[in-house]
Motif scaffolding. Structure first.
Motif, PDB file in Angstrom:
ATOM      1  N   VAL A  15       0.847  -1.188   0.000  1.00  0.00           N
ATOM      2  CA  VAL A  15       0.000   0.000   0.000  1.00  0.00           C
ATOM      3  C   VAL A  15       0.886   1.242   0.000  1.00  0.00           C
ATOM      4  N   GLU A  16       0.517   2.208  -0.842  1.00  0.00           N
ATOM      5  CA  GLU A  16       1.139   3.526  -0.799  1.00  0.00           C
ATOM      6  C   GLU A  16       0.155   4.478  -0.132  1.00  0.00           C
ATOM      7  N   THR A  17       0.567   5.072   0.987  1.00  0.00           N
ATOM      8  CA  THR A  17      -0.271   6.072   1.648  1.00  0.00           C
ATOM      9  C   THR A  17       0.278   7.459   1.331  1.00  0.00           C
ATOM     10  N   ALA A  18      -0.599   8.445   1.361  1.00  0.00           N
ATOM     11  CA  ALA A  18      -0.192   9.821   1.075  1.00  0.00           C
ATOM     12  C   ALA A  18      -1.180  10.763   1.739  1.00  0.00           C
ATOM     13  N   GLY A  19      -0.790  12.024   1.824  1.00  0.00           N
ATOM     14  CA  GLY A  19      -1.661  13.003   2.455  1.00  0.00           C
ATOM     15  C   GLY A  19      -1.402  13.052   3.946  1.00  0.00           C
ATOM     16  N   SER A  20      -2.349  12.594   4.730  1.00  0.00           N
ATOM     17  CA  SER A  20      -2.211  12.588   6.187  1.00  0.00           C
ATOM     18  C   SER A  20      -1.290  11.463   6.645  1.00  0.00           C
ATOM     19  N   SER A  21      -0.923  11.500   7.920  1.00  0.00           N
ATOM     20  CA  SER A  21      -0.053  10.491   8.503  1.00  0.00           C
ATOM     21  C   SER A  21      -0.665   9.100   8.366  1.00  0.00           C
ATOM     22  N   PRO A  22       0.161   8.097   8.063  1.00  0.00           N
ATOM     23  CA  PRO A  22      -0.357   6.734   7.945  1.00  0.00           C
ATOM     24  C   PRO A  22      -0.586   6.054   9.289  1.00  0.00           C
ATOM     25  N   GLU A  23      -0.237   6.720  10.369  1.00  0.00           N
ATOM     26  CA  GLU A  23      -0.263   6.078  11.687  1.00  0.00           C
ATOM     27  C   GLU A  23      -1.599   5.425  12.035  1.00  0.00           C
ATOM     28  N   PRO A  24      -2.758   6.083  11.774  1.00  0.00           N
ATOM     29  CA  PRO A  24      -4.029   5.447  12.139  1.00  0.00           C
ATOM     30  C   PRO A  24      -4.301   4.135  11.397  1.00  0.00           C
ATOM     31  N   HIS A  25      -3.604   3.905  10.296  1.00  0.00           N
ATOM     32  CA  HIS A  25      -3.854   2.725   9.472  1.00  0.00           C
ATOM     33  C   HIS A  25      -2.817   1.626   9.679  1.00  0.00           C
ATOM     34  N   MET A  26      -1.747   1.944  10.381  1.00  0.00           N
ATOM     35  CA  MET A  26      -0.614   1.037  10.447  1.00  0.00           C
ATOM     36  C   MET A  26      -0.928  -0.276  11.165  1.00  0.00           C
ATOM     37  N   GLU A  27      -1.715  -0.220  12.219  1.00  0.00           N
ATOM     38  CA  GLU A  27      -1.989  -1.440  12.970  1.00  0.00           C
ATOM     39  C   GLU A  27      -2.680  -2.482  12.092  1.00  0.00           C
ATOM     40  N   MET A  28      -3.705  -2.060  11.369  1.00  0.00           N
ATOM     41  CA  MET A  28      -4.417  -3.005  10.510  1.00  0.00           C
ATOM     42  C   MET A  28      -3.512  -3.519   9.391  1.00  0.00           C
ATOM     43  N   PHE A  29      -2.781  -2.625   8.753  1.00  0.00           N
ATOM     44  CA  PHE A  29      -1.897  -3.054   7.674  1.00  0.00           C
ATOM     45  C   PHE A  29      -0.819  -4.001   8.200  1.00  0.00           C
ATOM     46  N   ARG A  30      -0.249  -3.670   9.341  1.00  0.00           N
ATOM     47  CA  ARG A  30       0.806  -4.509   9.928  1.00  0.00           C
ATOM     48  C   ARG A  30       0.261  -5.878  10.300  1.00  0.00           C
ATOM     49  N   ASP A  31      -0.933  -5.904  10.865  1.00  0.00           N
ATOM     50  CA  ASP A  31      -1.532  -7.173  11.293  1.00  0.00           C
ATOM     51  C   ASP A  31      -1.803  -8.101  10.110  1.00  0.00           C
ATOM     52  N   HIS A  32      -1.919  -7.542   8.923  1.00  0.00           N
ATOM     53  CA  HIS A  32      -2.219  -8.350   7.736  1.00  0.00           C
ATOM     54  C   HIS A  32      -1.015  -8.466   6.802  1.00  0.00           C
ATOM     55  N   GLY A  33       0.154  -8.150   7.327  1.00  0.00           N
ATOM     56  CA  GLY A  33       1.378  -8.347   6.562  1.00  0.00           C
ATOM     57  C   GLY A  33       1.546  -7.434   5.361  1.00  0.00           C
ATOM     58  N   ILE A  34       0.907  -6.266   5.403  1.00  0.00           N
ATOM     59  CA  ILE A  34       0.972  -5.324   4.284  1.00  0.00           C
ATOM     60  C   ILE A  34       2.149  -4.377   4.466  1.00  0.00           C
ATOM     61  N   LYS A  35       2.956  -4.254   3.425  1.00  0.00           N
ATOM     62  CA  LYS A  35       4.075  -3.317   3.446  1.00  0.00           C
ATOM     63  C   LYS A  35       3.578  -1.946   2.995  1.00  0.00           C
ATOM     64  N   VAL A  36       3.963  -0.922   3.746  1.00  0.00           N
ATOM     65  CA  VAL A  36       3.473   0.429   3.480  1.00  0.00           C
ATOM     66  C   VAL A  36       4.602   1.324   2.978  1.00  0.00           C
ATOM     67  N   ILE A  37       4.329   2.014   1.879  1.00  0.00           N
ATOM     68  CA  ILE A  37       5.194   3.084   1.378  1.00  0.00           C
ATOM     69  C   ILE A  37       4.460   4.389   1.642  1.00  0.00           C
ATOM     70  N   HIS A  38       5.055   5.284   2.415  1.00  0.00           N
ATOM     71  CA  HIS A  38       4.368   6.553   2.687  1.00  0.00           C
ATOM     72  C   HIS A  38       5.001   7.666   1.878  1.00  0.00           C
ATOM     73  N   LYS A  39       4.165   8.392   1.165  1.00  0.00           N
ATOM     74  CA  LYS A  39       4.635   9.500   0.334  1.00  0.00           C
ATOM     75  C   LYS A  39       4.560  10.797   1.127  1.00  0.00           C
ATOM     76  N   CYS A  40       5.675  11.518   1.206  1.00  0.00           N
ATOM     77  CA  CYS A  40       5.697  12.754   1.978  1.00  0.00           C
ATOM     78  C   CYS A  40       6.620  13.770   1.315  1.00  0.00           C
ATOM     79  N   THR A  41       6.581  15.012   1.797  1.00  0.00           N
ATOM     80  CA  THR A  41       7.263  16.107   1.118  1.00  0.00           C
ATOM     81  C   THR A  41       8.373  16.735   1.941  1.00  0.00           C
ATOM     82  N   SER A  42       8.736  16.139   3.061  1.00  0.00           N
ATOM     83  CA  SER A  42       9.789  16.725   3.898  1.00  0.00           C
ATOM     84  C   SER A  42      10.509  15.632   4.667  1.00  0.00           C
ATOM     85  N   VAL A  43      11.722  15.929   5.091  1.00  0.00           N
ATOM     86  CA  VAL A  43      12.502  14.979   5.889  1.00  0.00           C
ATOM     87  C   VAL A  43      11.805  14.712   7.215  1.00  0.00           C
ATOM     88  N   ARG A  44      11.249  15.734   7.825  1.00  0.00           N
ATOM     89  CA  ARG A  44      10.607  15.546   9.136  1.00  0.00           C
ATOM     90  C   ARG A  44       9.422  14.596   9.035  1.00  0.00           C
TER      91      ARG A  44
END
Length: 322
Positions: free
Chosen positions: A98-127
């Motif tokens: 899954v590629e997430t973008a926009g808001s923080s992926p944190e609210p979705h991470m537990e479900m994705f992690r529990d189902h073995g989904i690898k997450v790529i998060h798109k962001c615009t800054s180092v922070r």
């Protein structure tokens, strides 16, 4: 073969990812990119319902048996889509990337992690990349100011943003914004990235499900033919320069508010551009890289020549440094 931490983590041949693009990231394009050895992305919210997304995922599976992912972009909206239902559809369909973008992926991470989904998060800054790393994403897509869509508000181009990210991030990351050929891929790798993400370049291919007139406009256009809209609203977006985006820029520059341009920037109007080829029907996103796009190849041809060119460039660099 350009093997990197990213290709190894996601089981792909080439370090090239197709960005999730609204109205563009459909099964035929995603499957073509994956078949060519890259990583294709279906855009979840292009599908009108979560059930439609599941069908689109199955359609992609009928076209390729190689890895592909689903983009889930979460942005502020007057009438937000049912993000939780789309997330559940992704999980239930057995998607593993899954590629997430926009808001923080944190609210979705537990479900994705529990189902073995690898997450790529798109962001615009180092922070933001560092925060994504802390919440457990597998990789980051770092988006420079050259990109189409939302480049953030820092205005940092890739030449600085990529090595700045490499200096501080531990997980694999790919570079986004301004990439369209092998020189760009070679540059990204030299600057410390593990691959590249391309949106506009893949939009201008044979398999891209947008009107031919849009593709031809990208070929004709230069790096000067984009507008930055919503600057005064702190929600900057890079879009194609046309009659509508010119009007939006003028209204906001003269003190207008979002309500004054709402009808002009409606997503349905942008969809009309892509589906019917009326280039002034609404706003549509494209990056500065259109100045480097001069043809409409098949995806396979494009990926192959990017990789071959990058290998040549990197070989020359190696010979020069020996």
């Amino acid at each position: 073969m350009l093997s990197t931490r990213f290709t190894e983590a996601f089981g792909i041949e080439h370090p090239i990812v197709q960005g999730g693009m609204m109205w563009v990231g459909r099964a035929e394009l995603a499957a073509a990119v994956s078949e060519a050895g890259g990583l294709g992305m279906i855009t979840a919210l292009t599908q009108p319902t979560p059930a439609d997304l599941v069908q689109e995922i199955e359609r992609a599976r009928s076209l390729t048996d190689k890895p592909f992912g689903v983009n889930l972009t979460i942005l502020p909206s007057i009438n937000p889509p049912p993000y939780d239902e789309y997330r559940r559809a992704i999980v239930d369909a057995g998607v593993t990337i899954v590629e997430t973008a926009g808001s923080s992926p944190e609210p979705h991470m537990e479900m994705f992690r529990d189902h073995g989904i690898k997450v790529i998060h798109k962001c615009t800054s180092v922070r933001h990349a560092l925060k994504a790393e802390r919440v457990g994403v597998t990789a980051v897509s770092i988006d420079g100011f050259e990109c189409a869509g939302h480049p953030g508000e820092d205005d940092v181009p890739g030449l600085v943003l990529i090595p700045a990210t490499a200096d501080r991030l531990s997980i694999p990351f790919i570079a986004s914004g301004g990439f369209g050929d092998g020189r760009g891929l070679a540059a990204a790798l030299v600057l410390g990235a593990d691959g590249i993400n391309m949106g506009s370049r893949f939009m201008c291919t044979v398999e891209s499900p947008v009107a031919q007139a849009v593709k031809e406009r990208i070929v004709e256009a230069t790096e000067l033919d984009t507008n930055l809209i919503f600057r005064s609203l702190r929600n900057t977006a890079r879009v194609a320069k046309n009659a509508v985006s010119d009007e939006v820029v003028e209204i906001l520059a003269n003190g207008g508010e979002f309500a004054d341009v709402r009808e002009l920037v409606a997503g349905a109007r942008g969809r009309t551009v892509f589906e019917q080829g009326d280039l002034d029907a609404g706003i549509w996103t494209v990056g500065l890289v259109q100045g480097l796009i001069h043809d409409i190849p098949t995806v396979d041809e494009l990926v192959r020549r990017i990789v071959e060119e990058a290998e040549r460039v990197l070989q020359v660099k190696t010979l020069l440094t020996v």
